[in-house]
Every structure is written in structure tokens, then in C-alpha cells.
Design a protein around this motif. Structure first.
Motif, PDB file in Angstrom:
ATOM      1  N   THR A 111       0.815  -1.221   0.000  1.00 22.52           N
ATOM      2  CA  THR A 111       0.000   0.000   0.000  1.00 22.52           C
ATOM      3  C   THR A 111       0.843   1.264   0.000  1.00 22.52           C
ATOM      4  N   GLY A 112       2.141   1.132  -0.274  1.00 21.54           N
ATOM      5  CA  GLY A 112       3.033   2.279  -0.170  1.00 21.54           C
ATOM      6  C   GLY A 112       3.302   2.963  -1.497  1.00 21.54           C
ATOM      7  N   THR A 113       3.870   4.140  -1.392  1.00 19.99           N
ATOM      8  CA  THR A 113       4.287   4.880  -2.564  1.00 19.99           C
ATOM      9  C   THR A 113       5.533   4.244  -3.162  1.00 19.99           C
ATOM     10  N   SER A 114       6.071   4.841  -4.223  1.00 19.16           N
ATOM     11  CA  SER A 114       7.225   4.257  -4.912  1.00 19.16           C
ATOM     12  C   SER A 114       8.458   4.176  -4.019  1.00 19.16           C
ATOM     13  N   PHE A 115       8.563   5.017  -2.986  1.00 22.84           N
ATOM     14  CA  PHE A 115       9.684   4.957  -2.044  1.00 22.84           C
ATOM     15  C   PHE A 115       9.514   3.833  -1.018  1.00 22.84           C
ATOM     16  N   LEU A 122      -3.901 -11.240  -9.938  1.00 22.24           N
ATOM     17  CA  LEU A 122      -2.858 -10.419  -9.326  1.00 22.24           C
ATOM     18  C   LEU A 122      -2.847  -9.063 -10.004  1.00 22.24           C
ATOM     19  N   LEU A 123      -2.958  -8.001  -9.225  1.00 20.67           N
ATOM     20  CA  LEU A 123      -2.917  -6.647  -9.752  1.00 20.67           C
ATOM     21  C   LEU A 123      -1.524  -6.072  -9.528  1.00 20.67           C
ATOM     22  N   ASP A 124      -0.766  -5.979 -10.616  1.00 20.23           N
ATOM     23  CA  ASP A 124       0.609  -5.475 -10.652  1.00 20.23           C
ATOM     24  C   ASP A 124       1.597  -6.448 -10.009  1.00 20.23           C
ATOM     25  N   THR A 125       2.875  -6.227 -10.346  1.00 17.52           N
ATOM     26  CA  THR A 125       3.961  -7.068  -9.816  1.00 17.52           C
ATOM     27  C   THR A 125       5.010  -6.149  -9.189  1.00 17.52           C
ATOM     28  N   PRO A 126       4.742  -5.627  -7.994  1.00 14.90           N
ATOM     29  CA  PRO A 126       5.660  -4.684  -7.346  1.00 14.90           C
ATOM     30  C   PRO A 126       6.983  -5.347  -6.958  1.00 14.90           C
ATOM     31  N   PRO A 127       8.017  -4.541  -6.673  1.00 10.44           N
ATOM     32  CA  PRO A 127       9.352  -5.084  -6.404  1.00 10.44           C
ATOM     33  C   PRO A 127       9.416  -6.092  -5.255  1.00 10.44           C
ATOM     34  N   GLU A 128       8.533  -5.996  -4.280  1.00  8.52           N
ATOM     35  CA  GLU A 128       8.548  -6.926  -3.140  1.00  8.52           C
ATOM     36  C   GLU A 128       7.620  -8.124  -3.341  1.00  8.52           C
ATOM     37  N   LEU A 129       7.282  -8.437  -4.581  1.00  8.51           N
ATOM     38  CA  LEU A 129       6.230  -9.421  -4.841  1.00  8.51           C
ATOM     39  C   LEU A 129       6.464 -10.758  -4.142  1.00  8.51           C
ATOM     40  N   ALA A 161       8.145   1.375 -12.526  1.00  5.62           N
ATOM     41  CA  ALA A 161       8.930   0.321 -11.879  1.00  5.62           C
ATOM     42  C   ALA A 161       8.305  -0.174 -10.585  1.00  5.62           C
ATOM     43  N   ASP A 162       7.707   0.719  -9.793  1.00  3.43           N
ATOM     44  CA  ASP A 162       7.146   0.296  -8.511  1.00  3.43           C
ATOM     45  C   ASP A 162       5.920  -0.593  -8.677  1.00  3.43           C
ATOM     46  N   HIS A 163       5.418  -0.698  -9.899  1.00  2.50           N
ATOM     47  CA  HIS A 163       4.263  -1.558 -10.167  1.00  2.50           C
ATOM     48  C   HIS A 163       4.608  -2.782 -11.016  1.00  2.50           C
ATOM     49  N   THR A 164       5.847  -2.865 -11.505  1.00  2.02           N
ATOM     50  CA  THR A 164       6.177  -3.936 -12.455  1.00  2.02           C
ATOM     51  C   THR A 164       7.461  -4.701 -12.161  1.00  2.02           C
ATOM     52  N   HIS A 165       8.395  -4.124 -11.412  1.00  5.02           N
ATOM     53  CA  HIS A 165       9.731  -4.709 -11.380  1.00  5.02           C
ATOM     54  C   HIS A 165       9.896  -5.916 -10.459  1.00  5.02           C
ATOM     55  N   ASP A 216       2.024   0.991   9.442  1.00  6.22           N
ATOM     56  CA  ASP A 216       2.824   2.055   8.832  1.00  6.22           C
ATOM     57  C   ASP A 216       3.988   1.515   7.999  1.00  6.22           C
ATOM     58  N   ARG A 217       4.162   0.220   7.966  1.00  3.01           N
ATOM     59  CA  ARG A 217       5.193  -0.387   7.118  1.00  3.01           C
ATOM     60  C   ARG A 217       4.539  -0.749   5.794  1.00  3.01           C
ATOM     61  N   ARG A 218       4.923  -0.042   4.739  1.00  5.09           N
ATOM     62  CA  ARG A 218       4.213  -0.139   3.455  1.00  5.09           C
ATOM     63  C   ARG A 218       5.167  -0.510   2.329  1.00  5.09           C
ATOM     64  N   THR A 219       4.921  -1.667   1.736  1.00  2.00           N
ATOM     65  CA  THR A 219       5.651  -2.036   0.530  1.00  2.00           C
ATOM     66  C   THR A 219       4.920  -1.455  -0.682  1.00  2.00           C
ATOM     67  N   ARG A 220       5.507  -1.634  -1.853  1.00  2.00           N
ATOM     68  CA  ARG A 220       4.933  -1.017  -3.047  1.00  2.00           C
ATOM     69  C   ARG A 220       3.603  -1.668  -3.445  1.00  2.00           C
ATOM     70  N   VAL A 221       2.781  -0.914  -4.163  1.00  2.00           N
ATOM     71  CA  VAL A 221       1.365  -1.251  -4.352  1.00  2.00           C
ATOM     72  C   VAL A 221       1.147  -2.488  -5.224  1.00  2.00           C
ATOM     73  N   GLY A 222       0.357  -3.399  -4.703  1.00  2.00           N
ATOM     74  CA  GLY A 222      -0.123  -4.563  -5.428  1.00  2.00           C
ATOM     75  C   GLY A 222      -1.289  -5.162  -4.672  1.00  2.00           C
ATOM     76  N   ALA A 223      -2.055  -6.030  -5.321  1.00  4.06           N
ATOM     77  CA  ALA A 223      -3.227  -6.616  -4.669  1.00  4.06           C
ATOM     78  C   ALA A 223      -3.580  -7.945  -5.325  1.00  4.06           C
ATOM     79  N   ILE A 224      -4.348  -8.733  -4.603  1.00  2.00           N
ATOM     80  CA  ILE A 224      -4.892  -9.999  -5.104  1.00  2.00           C
ATOM     81  C   ILE A 224      -6.409  -9.943  -5.007  1.00  2.00           C
ATOM     82  N   VAL A 225      -7.087 -10.326  -6.087  1.00  2.00           N
ATOM     83  CA  VAL A 225      -8.543 -10.455  -6.088  1.00  2.00           C
ATOM     84  C   VAL A 225      -8.865 -11.935  -6.243  1.00  2.00           C
ATOM     85  N   GLU A 226      -9.684 -12.469  -5.336  1.00  2.00           N
ATOM     86  CA  GLU A 226     -10.064 -13.879  -5.374  1.00  2.00           C
ATOM     87  C   GLU A 226     -11.582 -14.002  -5.432  1.00  2.00           C
ATOM     88  N   ASP A 227     -12.048 -14.931  -6.255  1.00  2.00           N
ATOM     89  CA  ASP A 227     -13.484 -15.184  -6.333  1.00  2.00           C
ATOM     90  C   ASP A 227     -13.713 -16.601  -6.851  1.00  2.00           C
TER      91      ASP A 227
END
Length: 257
Positions: free
Chosen positions: A8-12, A48-55, A77-81, A31-42
Motif C-alpha cells: 500500500t506504499g508509494t514508490s519509495f 494479481l494486480l501489478d507485480t511490485p518489487p517486493e512481490l 517500476a514500482d508496479h512492475t519490477h 505504517d510499514r508499506r511495501t509497493r502497491v499490489g493486490a490480489i482479487v479472489e473469487d
């Protein structure tokens, strides 16, 4: 449907390198936030929404060992790397992992990571590589992924466009500067809305917190979650300042609806 916020974090990210502010030193785990990504399950389907650096670390923390497709919002990069981390998923599949997104994003990824998308680039015997198959999407044109209808929504993000996504009762928007009327027509009626909210002050490429609250009111979802948060905002302080139907998200938060 279940939504899990991987990051849920910004690019930093938060804490930010070299910063000793109160939020970066906070003992509140929200308050510890890695770069933005999410999972939708149904019903067994996982997107998977995006592949952030900490995937890799995000998927391990969420106990996710399989996804059925990836939806990219844009090429930054914060959404793909973290895309190389899909190797652990694609090696257990019968075929490449489907990857959807804006045409320009998929072309950029194919240039940066050709080994993922080029089927002619074979790994050496005894080794493996991540494998993805690109599906370019057009704004407003609904695509069927498994049993879910997914509609991409084009949104402005500085000099580029990002895709938000309407997935059944979920509206997911990150890195947008505004919600044009055409986008609102697709997003309205969602039960849950996710919106980026960068600073309290205005920013040239992202919604501010106040702008995100106004945008949420225009969409009218039952519940809105704010993401892409910076080290300028502590979770507890932001939560106390927001109305009950708008909440800051945090890494690992899961919402069922």
C-alpha cells in the motif's frame, strides 16, 4: 469476492531509505508499506494486480502460491519490477501466465524483460524462467478472465495513462490524478472502491487525500480504501481523520464482500 492488499506504499515505500521521521520509525505495523499490489479472489479464481518489487515477500506473507492471471495498471517500476517473481508460479502451470494491461505497458515490459514473453528464448536444461503471455486491453472493452468480467478504465497519470479496473463489485484505481466522467460511468455502482491518495497537498500526477475523498463521494461505493500512501501520513492519524466509509488500507489487509 476477496481483496487482499499486498502493498500500500508509494514508490519509495515506508520506511523510506535514509529517513528518520515519526512514520518511518513507527512501531505500528500498518505504517510499514511495501509497493502497491493486490490480489482479487473469487470462487477459486485469483487475479494479481501489478507485480511490485517486493512481490515474492508479499505473496509469501499472504500465503498465495498460485495466481491465474496478472492485471497491470501501468509500466512504472514500482508496479512492475517484481515481474521475475512470477517464475515460481509459471513453472507450475501448463503454459505461460496470462498478463493483461495497456498495450504500451505490455510492450515496455517485453522490451525490459524479453525472456519472459519470448517463447523462443528457452531456458537451459535443468533451469527455468518466468513465462508470461501478453493480452493488450482497450479502455471500456470488457474481457472475460475465468468466470469474471473485467473492464479496464483509462485514467490520467502525468504524461502517461494508467488503467483502473472494474471487476464485478470492485473498482480498483491506483496512480490516477483524477477520475474523468467516462471513468466514473464504469466505476459507479461498485460495492468497494480502492483509490490512490498520495499527500495532503496537491500533486501533479496523483490524487491527494482530499481529492481522493471527493472522488470517492462521486463514485459512491459502500466502502472506499486508500492506498499508495507515503511516510507523511501515519495510519492511525489518517484513519481518525476520515469518515467511516473511507479507510486507509494497509499491507496484508483482506476484505471480503
Amino acid at each position: 469476492m476477496k481483496l487482499t492488499f499486498l502493498g500500500t506504499g508509494t514508490s519509495f515505500g515506508v520506511p523510506q531509505i535514509g529517513c528518520g521521521c515519526a512514520v518511518c520509525r513507527s512501531e505500528d505495523p500498518r505504517d510499514r508499506r511495501t509497493r502497491v499490489g493486490a490480489i482479487v479472489e473469487d470462487a477459486g479464481l485469483r487475479l494479481l494486480l501489478d507485480t511490485p518489487p517486493e512481490l515474492r515477500l508479499q505473496l509469501i506473507a499472504a500465503q498465495v502460491d498460485r495466481v491465474d492471471a496478472v492485471l497491470f495498471t501501468h509500466e512504472h517500476a514500482d508496479h512492475t519490477h517484481g515481474i521475475d517473481d512470477i517464475r515460481a508460479i509459471s513453472v507450475r502451470r501448463d503454459g505461460a501466465l496470462p498478463m493483461y494491461g495497456p498495450d504500451e505497458t505490455l510492450r515496455s515490459l517485453a522490451q525490459r524483460f524479453p525472456y519472459i514473453f519470448d517463447a523462443a528464448m528457452k531456458p537451459l536444461p535443468g533451469t527455468s524462467k518466468p513465462e508470461g503471455f501478453a493480452h493488450a486491453l482497450e479502455p471500456g472493452e470488457t474481457v472475460r478472465i475465468g468466470h469474471l468480467d473485467v473492464t479496464p478504465v483509462a485514467l490520467p497519470h502525468g504524461r502517461i495513462r494508467v488503467f483502473g479496473y472494474r471487476i464485478g463489485p470492485l473498482a480498483y484505481v491506483t496512480d490516477a490524478k483524477e477520475l474523468p466522467e467516462g471513468a466514473l460511468a464504469v466505476l459507479r455502482g461498485a460495492d468497494v472502491l480502492v483509490l490512490n491518495a498520495l499527500f495532503r497537498t496537491s500533486h501533479p500526477t496523483h490524487l491527494s487525500i482530499g481529492e481522493a475523498v471527493d472522488a470517492a463521494r462521486r463514485v459512491g461505493a459502500r466502502q472506499t480504501y486508500l492506498t499508495h500512501l507515503t511516510h507523511e501520513t501515519a495510519h492511525a492519524a489518517l484513519e481518525s481523520a476520515l469518515p467511516a466509509d473511507i479507510r486507509p488500507a494497509y499491507d496484508g489487509l483482506s476484505v471480503e464482500f
